[in-house]
Design an enzyme around this catalytic site. Structure first.
Site, PDB file in Angstrom:
ATOM      1  N   GLU A 134       0.813  -1.237   0.000  1.00 55.00           N
ATOM      2  CA  GLU A 134       0.000   0.000   0.000  1.00 55.00           C
ATOM      3  C   GLU A 134       0.845   1.285   0.000  1.00 55.00           C
ATOM      4  N   GLN A 185     -17.841   4.629   3.885  1.00 51.99           N
ATOM      5  CA  GLN A 185     -18.347   5.834   4.529  1.00 51.99           C
ATOM      6  C   GLN A 185     -18.105   5.901   6.039  1.00 51.99           C
ATOM      7  N   ARG A 207       2.900  -8.780   4.117  1.00 50.31           N
ATOM      8  CA  ARG A 207       1.914  -8.279   3.137  1.00 50.31           C
ATOM      9  C   ARG A 207       2.703  -7.661   1.984  1.00 50.31           C
ATOM     10  N   HIS A 237      -1.545   3.869  -1.602  1.00 48.52           N
ATOM     11  CA  HIS A 237      -2.638   4.781  -1.233  1.00 48.52           C
ATOM     12  C   HIS A 237      -2.716   5.971  -2.179  1.00 48.52           C
ATOM     13  N   TYR A 296       3.539   1.940   1.924  1.00 50.98           N
ATOM     14  CA  TYR A 296       4.182   2.287   3.198  1.00 50.98           C
ATOM     15  C   TYR A 296       5.704   2.051   3.110  1.00 50.98           C
TER      16      TYR A 296
HETATM   17  P1  FAD Z   1     -35.951   6.688   2.655  1.00 47.87           P
HETATM   18  O1  FAD Z   1     -34.908   5.785   2.129  1.00 47.87           O
HETATM   19  O2  FAD Z   1     -36.350   7.826   1.815  1.00 47.87           O
HETATM   20  O3  FAD Z   1     -37.224   5.804   3.027  1.00 47.87           O
HETATM   21  C1  FAD Z   1     -38.452   6.373   3.425  1.00 47.87           C
HETATM   22  C2  FAD Z   1     -39.573   5.357   3.200  1.00 47.87           C
HETATM   23  O4  FAD Z   1     -40.742   5.847   3.808  1.00 47.87           O
HETATM   24  C3  FAD Z   1     -39.892   5.107   1.750  1.00 47.87           C
HETATM   25  O5  FAD Z   1     -39.787   3.713   1.453  1.00 47.87           O
HETATM   26  C4  FAD Z   1     -41.327   5.620   1.591  1.00 47.87           C
HETATM   27  O6  FAD Z   1     -42.076   4.829   0.665  1.00 47.87           O
HETATM   28  C5  FAD Z   1     -41.867   5.467   3.000  1.00 47.87           C
HETATM   29  N1  FAD Z   1     -42.981   6.381   3.359  1.00 47.87           N
HETATM   30  C6  FAD Z   1     -43.015   7.725   3.278  1.00 47.87           C
HETATM   31  N2  FAD Z   1     -44.172   8.192   3.760  1.00 47.87           N
HETATM   32  C7  FAD Z   1     -44.899   7.115   4.151  1.00 47.87           C
HETATM   33  C8  FAD Z   1     -46.188   6.975   4.754  1.00 47.87           C
HETATM   34  N3  FAD Z   1     -46.966   8.012   5.094  1.00 47.87           N
HETATM   35  N4  FAD Z   1     -46.635   5.721   5.009  1.00 47.87           N
HETATM   36  C9  FAD Z   1     -45.862   4.641   4.702  1.00 47.87           C
HETATM   37  N5  FAD Z   1     -44.648   4.748   4.147  1.00 47.87           N
HETATM   38  C10 FAD Z   1     -44.167   5.971   3.887  1.00 47.87           C
HETATM   39  N6  FAD Z   1     -26.615   7.246   1.032  1.00 47.87           N
HETATM   40  C11 FAD Z   1     -25.414   6.827   1.400  1.00 47.87           C
HETATM   41  O7  FAD Z   1     -25.130   6.819   2.588  1.00 47.87           O
HETATM   42  N7  FAD Z   1     -24.498   6.392   0.507  1.00 47.87           N
HETATM   43  C12 FAD Z   1     -24.759   6.364  -0.799  1.00 47.87           C
HETATM   44  O8  FAD Z   1     -23.898   5.968  -1.592  1.00 47.87           O
HETATM   45  C13 FAD Z   1     -26.021   6.785  -1.246  1.00 47.87           C
HETATM   46  N8  FAD Z   1     -26.331   6.778  -2.547  1.00 47.87           N
HETATM   47  C14 FAD Z   1     -27.546   7.203  -2.951  1.00 47.87           C
HETATM   48  C15 FAD Z   1     -27.844   7.197  -4.306  1.00 47.87           C
HETATM   49  C16 FAD Z   1     -29.088   7.599  -4.734  1.00 47.87           C
HETATM   50  C17 FAD Z   1     -29.377   7.606  -6.207  1.00 47.87           C
HETATM   51  C18 FAD Z   1     -30.063   8.019  -3.799  1.00 47.87           C
HETATM   52  C19 FAD Z   1     -31.427   8.449  -4.251  1.00 47.87           C
HETATM   53  C20 FAD Z   1     -29.765   8.059  -2.454  1.00 47.87           C
HETATM   54  C21 FAD Z   1     -28.505   7.657  -2.024  1.00 47.87           C
HETATM   55  N9  FAD Z   1     -28.146   7.683  -0.671  1.00 47.87           N
HETATM   56  C22 FAD Z   1     -26.925   7.239  -0.280  1.00 47.87           C
HETATM   57  C23 FAD Z   1     -29.020   8.256   0.342  1.00 47.87           C
HETATM   58  C24 FAD Z   1     -29.741   7.178   1.138  1.00 47.87           C
HETATM   59  O9  FAD Z   1     -30.410   6.298   0.288  1.00 47.87           O
HETATM   60  C25 FAD Z   1     -30.670   7.863   2.110  1.00 47.87           C
HETATM   61  O10 FAD Z   1     -29.907   8.618   2.995  1.00 47.87           O
HETATM   62  C26 FAD Z   1     -31.494   6.854   2.899  1.00 47.87           C
HETATM   63  O11 FAD Z   1     -32.255   6.054   2.035  1.00 47.87           O
HETATM   64  C27 FAD Z   1     -32.411   7.573   3.859  1.00 47.87           C
HETATM   65  O12 FAD Z   1     -33.119   6.606   4.554  1.00 47.87           O
HETATM   66  P2  FAD Z   1     -34.555   6.874   5.211  1.00 47.87           P
HETATM   67  O13 FAD Z   1     -34.964   5.573   5.741  1.00 47.87           O
HETATM   68  O14 FAD Z   1     -34.470   8.023   6.125  1.00 47.87           O
HETATM   69  O15 FAD Z   1     -35.485   7.349   4.019  1.00 47.87           O
HETATM   70  P1  NAP Z   2     -26.878  17.165  -1.550  1.00 51.44           P
HETATM   71  O1  NAP Z   2     -25.596  16.482  -1.405  1.00 51.44           O
HETATM   72  O2  NAP Z   2     -27.340  18.065  -0.476  1.00 51.44           O
HETATM   73  O3  NAP Z   2     -26.806  17.967  -2.929  1.00 51.44           O
HETATM   74  C1  NAP Z   2     -27.833  18.779  -3.387  1.00 51.44           C
HETATM   75  C2  NAP Z   2     -27.352  19.570  -4.617  1.00 51.44           C
HETATM   76  O4  NAP Z   2     -28.397  20.400  -5.039  1.00 51.44           O
HETATM   77  C3  NAP Z   2     -26.175  20.461  -4.328  1.00 51.44           C
HETATM   78  O5  NAP Z   2     -25.278  20.347  -5.411  1.00 51.44           O
HETATM   79  C4  NAP Z   2     -26.768  21.871  -4.261  1.00 51.44           C
HETATM   80  O6  NAP Z   2     -25.758  22.689  -4.796  1.00 51.44           O
HETATM   81  C5  NAP Z   2     -27.984  21.760  -5.120  1.00 51.44           C
HETATM   82  N1  NAP Z   2     -29.107  22.585  -4.669  1.00 51.44           N
HETATM   83  C6  NAP Z   2     -29.597  22.711  -3.401  1.00 51.44           C
HETATM   84  N2  NAP Z   2     -30.662  23.546  -3.378  1.00 51.44           N
HETATM   85  C7  NAP Z   2     -30.872  23.932  -4.668  1.00 51.44           C
HETATM   86  C8  NAP Z   2     -31.807  24.785  -5.293  1.00 51.44           C
HETATM   87  N3  NAP Z   2     -32.772  25.397  -4.576  1.00 51.44           N
HETATM   88  N4  NAP Z   2     -31.722  24.991  -6.603  1.00 51.44           N
HETATM   89  C9  NAP Z   2     -30.761  24.380  -7.338  1.00 51.44           C
HETATM   90  N5  NAP Z   2     -29.824  23.569  -6.802  1.00 51.44           N
HETATM   91  C10 NAP Z   2     -29.887  23.335  -5.474  1.00 51.44           C
HETATM   92  O7  NAP Z   2     -28.044  16.124  -1.750  1.00 51.44           O
HETATM   93  P2  NAP Z   2     -28.289  14.948  -2.766  1.00 51.44           P
HETATM   94  O8  NAP Z   2     -27.331  14.914  -3.885  1.00 51.44           O
HETATM   95  O9  NAP Z   2     -29.730  15.071  -3.064  1.00 51.44           O
HETATM   96  O10 NAP Z   2     -28.040  13.665  -1.885  1.00 51.44           O
HETATM   97  C11 NAP Z   2     -28.880  13.355  -0.774  1.00 51.44           C
HETATM   98  C12 NAP Z   2     -28.109  12.659   0.277  1.00 51.44           C
HETATM   99  O11 NAP Z   2     -27.772  11.353  -0.163  1.00 51.44           O
HETATM  100  C13 NAP Z   2     -26.818  13.403   0.513  1.00 51.44           C
HETATM  101  O12 NAP Z   2     -26.757  13.850   1.821  1.00 51.44           O
HETATM  102  C14 NAP Z   2     -25.749  12.437   0.233  1.00 51.44           C
HETATM  103  O13 NAP Z   2     -24.814  12.394   1.294  1.00 51.44           O
HETATM  104  C15 NAP Z   2     -26.432  11.091   0.106  1.00 51.44           C
HETATM  105  N6  NAP Z   2     -25.751  10.433  -1.007  1.00 51.44           N
HETATM  106  C16 NAP Z   2     -24.505   9.981  -0.784  1.00 51.44           C
HETATM  107  C17 NAP Z   2     -23.815   9.405  -1.801  1.00 51.44           C
HETATM  108  C18 NAP Z   2     -22.434   8.901  -1.559  1.00 51.44           C
HETATM  109  O14 NAP Z   2     -21.767   8.495  -2.485  1.00 51.44           O
HETATM  110  N7  NAP Z   2     -21.951   8.905  -0.335  1.00 51.44           N
HETATM  111  C19 NAP Z   2     -24.379   9.275  -3.050  1.00 51.44           C
HETATM  112  C20 NAP Z   2     -25.659   9.754  -3.252  1.00 51.44           C
HETATM  113  C21 NAP Z   2     -26.325  10.349  -2.215  1.00 51.44           C
HETATM  114  P3  NAP Z   2     -25.854  24.283  -4.866  1.00 51.44           P
HETATM  115  O15 NAP Z   2     -26.613  24.687  -3.649  1.00 51.44           O
HETATM  116  O16 NAP Z   2     -24.441  24.740  -4.906  1.00 51.44           O
HETATM  117  O17 NAP Z   2     -26.538  24.576  -6.149  1.00 51.44           O
HETATM  118 FE1  SF4 Z   3     -17.007   0.185   5.576  1.00 49.43          FE
HETATM  119 FE2  SF4 Z   3     -19.304  -0.820   6.459  1.00 49.43          FE
HETATM  120 FE3  SF4 Z   3     -19.263   0.529   4.168  1.00 49.43          FE
HETATM  121 FE4  SF4 Z   3     -18.173  -1.923   4.380  1.00 49.43          FE
HETATM  122  S1  SF4 Z   3     -20.339  -1.379   4.570  1.00 49.43           S
HETATM  123  S2  SF4 Z   3     -17.252  -0.165   3.413  1.00 49.43           S
HETATM  124  S3  SF4 Z   3     -17.337  -1.835   6.433  1.00 49.43           S
HETATM  125  S4  SF4 Z   3     -18.811   1.339   6.184  1.00 49.43           S
END
Ligand code: FAD
Ligand code: NAP
Ligand code: SF4
Length: 682
Positions: free
Chosen positions: A170, A345, A220, A258, A172
Site C-alpha cells: 500500500e 463511509q 503483506r 494509497h 508504506y
Molecule cells: P428513505 O430511504 O427515503 O425511506 C423512506 C420510506 O418511507 C420510503 O420507502 C417511503 O415509501 C416510505 N414512506 C413515506 N411516507 C410514508 C407513509 N406516510 N406511510 C408509509 N410509508 C411511507 N446514502 C449513502 O449513505 N451512501 C450512498 O452511496 C447513497 N447513494 C444514494 C444514491 C441515490 C441515487 C439516492 C437516491 C440516495 C442515495 N443515498 C446514499 C441516500 C440514502 O439512500 C438515504 O440517505 C437513505 O435512504 C435515507 O433513509 P430513510 O430511511 O431516512 O429514508
Molecule cells: P446534496 O448532497 O445536499 O446535494 C444537493 C445539490 O443540489 C447540491 O449540489 C446543491 O448545490 C444543489 N441545490 C440545493 N438547493 C438547490 C436549489 N434550490 N436549486 C438548485 N440547486 C440546489 O443532496 P443529494 O445529492 O440530493 O443527496 C442526498 C443525500 O444522499 C446526501 O446527503 C448524500 O450524502 C447522500 N448520497 C450519498 C452518496 C455517496 O456516495 N456517499 C451518493 C448519493 C447520495 P448548490 O446549492 O451549490 O446549487
Molecule cells: Fe465500511 Fe461498512 Fe461501508 Fe463496508 S459497509 S465499506 S465496512 S462502512
C-alpha cells in the site's frame, strides 16, 4: 439464497502451517479502527476483536502498530516499542484466544505516508497525501529501523500474539524502499532490485531469528503497485522468493499504493478483481498465499480456495459489517450475512478524518460496549413508518430487543431510496443490504405491511406505545422558469427508468445524487452490470499481469454514451462534499467521460432550446434534450404531531429518524445508526 451447511467446504478447512494450524481459510485483514492508538481504548478494542473471534474467523490481524515514533501514521499513533505497552495488548490477545481464535499484530511503519513531522523514507520524496516531506534514512537510521522491527515483533510475542504481519504494501515504508518511484538511493539500499529489497528482507530475516520458528510471520507483499515507478511482475516474484527464504510463513497480498489513482476497494471495483494476481504469486512461492480486496461473500471466496488459486482469503471491512460472517457461512445461513457494500463511509472515511472506524450497515462496529441491543424489560407495541434504511434498522433492532413491531411502507417493496441507489452502475452491492434486512425482518418477527400509506389518525387509533417516523424525504424542486416543462425530470423518474432521457443532458445539483445520476446516464445500457473484471481493467488501464511497471497501461475506455453537464450554484470544486476515499473515483469517471462540470451557475430558465444559465455574469445556453433535477431534498414529516399539539394520556410517543429528521447532508450511515440507537433505547 440459503445453502446447505456444507456449501462452502473448502473455506471451512483448517490450514496447517506446520507448527500451528488455523481453524479455517478466512482471515480478518488489518483495519485501523482508531482504538489502537490510545491505551484507554484497549478494552473496547478487545471487545471488538472478541466479537469477531467468537464469530468464527480463522485468523485476525490488528490495525497497524508502529515499531517506533518515526513510523507513526498519525501523531501518537499506536506504537509497540516498550515492555510497558505489553499489558494493553494482552487484553486483546486474551480476548481472541478465549474465543478459540488466532491473532497477528501488524507492524506498520508509515514512512512518507506518516502525517507527522518525524517522517522518514528511502529518499526525500514527498508523498501527495501528506504535507510532511520525509528525510531519507541514513545507514544508521536503517539499522535502527531494523532493530525497532525486531524489538516490536519480540514484544508482540510477549503480549501473546500468534505472530506478526509485516506491512510491505500500500505504499508504506517497505514498499517505498522496494520501488524506484520513492527509492532513489545510490548506496547499498537503492539501485538494483536486490538493493531495494534489502531492507524488507533484512527485517524478515532478523525478526525470524529473534522470534524463533514457531511464530507466524506473515508478510503483506505489494503484488500490483498501480503507480508509475512501481515494480514489474518479475520484480514482485524476485522479492517474494527472497522474503520466503528469509523466513516468511505466509504471504498476504496488497494491491495499489494509497496514492494510486486507480480504485482498489471502492464498491465499483468488481468483486475479487485482483485475486488472479494473488493466484500467480501462489504459483511462484511454496508458502501459503492469501488473496485480498473486494472479496465480501462466500461463493467467491469458496471458489478461490476450491480451485486451488490461493490458500486463504482476507476480508477486512466485511468483518466490520458482520462479525458473525464465518459462523453464518458454516451454518449455511448465507442469506443472513450483513454484507459490506464497500462504501467506505463509516470505516476508511472515518480513519482518514481521524475518527473511530465503524460501519454504515452495522453501527455497533467499534461500539460493541456502547451500543448494546438488550432485551427490553417492558415490551412495547411499536409502529415504524417507512421501510427505508432508517426504518429497517429501527424495526429490526426494536424487534430483536423484544418489542412488538409493525413496519409500514406505502411502496410495494422495502428499501426506500436504496432501491434507487442500487440502480447506479457500480452500486449493485447496495441490493445486499436490502436482502439482509428482508431476512432480518423475518427472523426478528417484524410485521411488515407494504402498500400501506398510513396517516397520523390511523396511528393514533391503533394503540401503539411508540411511533417511529422514518418516512424519508421529498425531492426539492428549484424555482426556475420552465421547471414544470416535460423536458425537466426528477432523478427518481430517471433512476426508475420512467423516462427515456435524450443524448444531451444537464444535471442541476452536484451532490452525491447528481454524481450518481451522471454515472447512470453515461453508462451504455448494452454493457452488462456489474462490470466484468476485464471491462473494468480496460476502463481504468490496469494490467493484472503487471508486465508494465506497477501494472499500469493506457486506459481503453469507450466513447461517452451521452453529453452531460453537471451544475451547481456554489463556486467550490464539484464533488467536494463526496466521501474522502471514494469521491475522487466518481470525479474521475465523470472526467473520463467528458462531463462538463460547472460551478457558480445561476439558473435563468428552461425552454425548448435547453437550459439558460449565467456563469460569472456570462449568459450561456446549454442545448440539451433533458434537464434532470438533483437539487437536494426536504424532510417528509407530515405524520409528526404539530409542535404545539396538547399531550393526550395514552397517546403514543412520536420519534423522527433518518431523512424525515434531517434531509440535508443525510446519508444512510446516519439513517441506520439513528434507527438502531433509538430502537435500543425504547
Ligand atoms: P428513505 O430511504 O427515503 O425511506 C423512506 C420510506 O418511507 C420510503 O420507502 C417511503 O415509501 C416510505 N414512506 C413515506 N411516507 C410514508 C407513509 N406516510 N406511510 C408509509 N410509508 C411511507 N446514502 C449513502 O449513505 N451512501 C450512498 O452511496 C447513497 N447513494 C444514494 C444514491 C441515490 C441515487 C439516492 C437516491 C440516495 C442515495 N443515498 C446514499 C441516500 C440514502 O439512500 C438515504 O440517505 C437513505 O435512504 C435515507 O433513509 P430513510 O430511511 O431516512 O429514508
Ligand atoms: P446534496 O448532497 O445536499 O446535494 C444537493 C445539490 O443540489 C447540491 O449540489 C446543491 O448545490 C444543489 N441545490 C440545493 N438547493 C438547490 C436549489 N434550490 N436549486 C438548485 N440547486 C440546489 O443532496 P443529494 O445529492 O440530493 O443527496 C442526498 C443525500 O444522499 C446526501 O446527503 C448524500 O450524502 C447522500 N448520497 C450519498 C452518496 C455517496 O456516495 N456517499 C451518493 C448519493 C447520495 P448548490 O446549492 O451549490 O446549487
Ligand atoms: Fe465500511 Fe461498512 Fe461501508 Fe463496508 S459497509 S465499506 S465496512 S462502512
Amino acid at each position: 439464497m440459503t445453502k446447505s451447511a456444507n456449501a462452502h467446504p473448502h473455506l471451512m478447512q483448517p490450514l496447517d502451517l506446520g507448527f500451528t494450524s488455523l481453524r479455517n481459510r478466512i482471515m480478518m485483514g488489518s483495519m485501523h479502527t482508531g482504538l489502537e492508538d490510545r491505551f484507554y481504548n484497549y478494552p473496547k478494542l478487545a471487545a471488538y476483536f472478541r466479537e469477531r473471534a467468537k464469530g468464527g474467523v480463522g485468523l485476525i490481524v490488528t490495525g497497524g502498530i508502529s515499531p517506533n515514533r518515526q513510523g507513526w501514521l498519525l501523531p501518537f499513533g499506536g506504537t509497540l516499542s516498550s515492555i510497558l505497552d505489553v499489558p494493553n495488548h494482552r487484553t486483546v490477545t486474551q480476548a481472541v484466544h478465549d474465543e478459540g481464535g488466532k491473532i497477528l499484530m501488524q507492524i506498520l511503519h508509515a514512512g512518507r505516508y506518516g502525517y507527522q513531522p518525524f517522517v522518514v523514507s528511502a529518499s526525500a520524496v514527498k508523498s501527495p497525501i501528506s504535507m510532511f516531506k520525509p528525510k531519507a534514512l541514513t545507514e544508521d537510521g536503517i539499522a535502527a529501523t531494523i532493530k525497532a522491527y525486531v524489538r516490536c515483533a519480540r514484544l508482540a510475542q510477549k503480549a501473546g500474539y500468534d505472530g506478526v504481519e509485516i506491512m510491505g504494501s500500500e505504499g508504506y515504508l517497505l514498499n517505498q524502499f522496494l520501488c524506484v518511484r520513492t527509492n532513489q538511493r545510490t548506496d547499498d539500499w537503492g539501485g538494483s532490485i536486490d538493493n531495494r529489497m534489502r531492507l524488507p528482507v533484512e527485517i524478515v530475516r532478523q525478526v525470524r531469528e529473534a522470534v524463533g520458528p514457531n511464530f507466524i510471520l506473515m508478510y503483506r507483499h505489494s503484488v500490483l503497485d498501480l503507480v508509475e515507478g512501481g515494480n514489474t511482475w518479475a520484480e514482485v516474484v524476485h522479492v517474494a522468493r527472497a522474503l520466503e527464504a528469509a523466513g516468511v510463513t505466509l504471504f498476504n497480498t496488497g494491491i495499489g499504493w494509497h496514492e494510486a489513482r486507480t480504485p482498489t476497494i471502492v464498491t465499483s471495483v468488481p468483486r475479487a478483481a485482483f485475486a488472479s494476481v494473488a493466484a500467480r504469486l501462489k504459483k511462484a512461492v511454496k508458502v501459503p498465499v492469501i488473496a485480498s480486496n473486494r472479496i465480501n461473500m462466500p461463493d467467491d471466496a469458496e471458489a478461490l480456495i476450491a480451485s486451488g488459486s490461493v490458500d486463504m482469503v482476507s476480508m477486512a471491512r466485511p468483518f466490520l459489517a458482520d462479525p458473525e460472517w464465518v459462523n453464518k457461512v458454516a451454518a449455511g445461513r448465507v442469506d443472513e450475512i450483513n454484507t459490506c457494500i464497500a462504501c467506505n463511509q463509516a470505516c476508511l472515511d472515518h480513519t482518514f478524518a481521524n475518527k473511530r472506524a465503524s460501519c454504515l450497515v452495522n453501527p455497533r462496529a467499534g461500539y460493541e460496549t456502547e451500543l448494546v441491543y438488550r432485551r427490553a424489560q417492558q415490551p412495547k407495541k411499536v409502529a415504524v413508518v417507512g421501510a427505508g434504511p432508517a426504518g429497517l434498522s429501527a424495526a429490526t433492532v426494536a424487534a430483536e430487543c423484544g418489542h412488538d413491531v409493525t413496519l409500514f411502507d406505502s411502496s410495494d417493496r422495502i428499501g426506500g431510496q436504496f432501491n434507487l441507489a442500487m440502480q447506479v452502475p457500480g452500486k449493485e452491492e447496495f441490493a445486499q443490504t436490502l436482502r439482509y434486512f428482508s431476512r432480518q425482518l423475518a427472523i426478528t418477527g417484524v410485521k411488515l405491511q407494504l402498500q400501506t400509506r398510513v396517516t397520523r389518525e390511523y396511528l393514533l387509533r391503533q394503540g401503539f406505545d411508540e411511533v417511529v417516523v422514518a418516512t424519508g424525504i421529498v425531492p426539492r424542486t428549484p424555482r426556475i422558469t420552465g421547471v414544470e416543462r416535460t423536458n425537466v425530470v426528477s432523478y427518481i423518474d430517471v433512476l426508475q427508468r420512467k423516462v427515456t432521457v435524450g443524448k444531451r443532458v444537464a444535471i442541476i445539483g452536484a451532490g452525491g445524487i447528481g454524481f450518481d445520476v451522471g454515472e447512470f446516464l453515461l453508462h451504455d445500457p448494452s454493457v452488462p452490470l456489474p462490470l466484468s473484471i476485464e471491462h473494468w481493467c480496460r476502463d481504468w488501464g490496469v494490467d493484472l499481469r503487471a508486465q508494465s511497471h506497477g501494472g499500469l497501461v493506457e486506459p481503453a475506455a469507450a466513447k461517452p454514451y451521452r453529453e452531460v453537464y453537471l451544475l451547481q450554484r456554489k463556486t467550490t470544486r464539484l464533488g467536494a462534499g463526496l466521501g474522502k476515499t471514494s469521491g475522487w473515483v466518481h470525479r474521475a469517471v465523470l472526467q473520463r467521460n467528458g462531463v462538463t462540470m460547472l460551478g457558480g451557475a445561476e439558473y435563468q430558465s428552461i425552454d425548448n432550446t435547453g437550459l439558460h444559465i449565467t456563469v460569472n455574469g456570462e449568459p450561456r445556453v446549454l442545448e440539451v434534450d433533458h434537464v434532470v433535477l438533483c437539487a437536494g431534498q426536504e424532510p417528509l414529516t407530515e405524520l409528526m404531531p404539530p409542535a404545539d399539539a396538547p399531550s393526550v394520556a395514552g397517546a403514543p410517543r412520536f420519534h423522527k429518524i433518518g431523512g424525515a429528521a434531517l434531509a440535508s447532508e443525510l446519508d444512510a450511515k446516519r439513517a441506520i445508526r439513528e434507527g438502531a440507537v433509538l430502537a435500543a433505547s425504547l
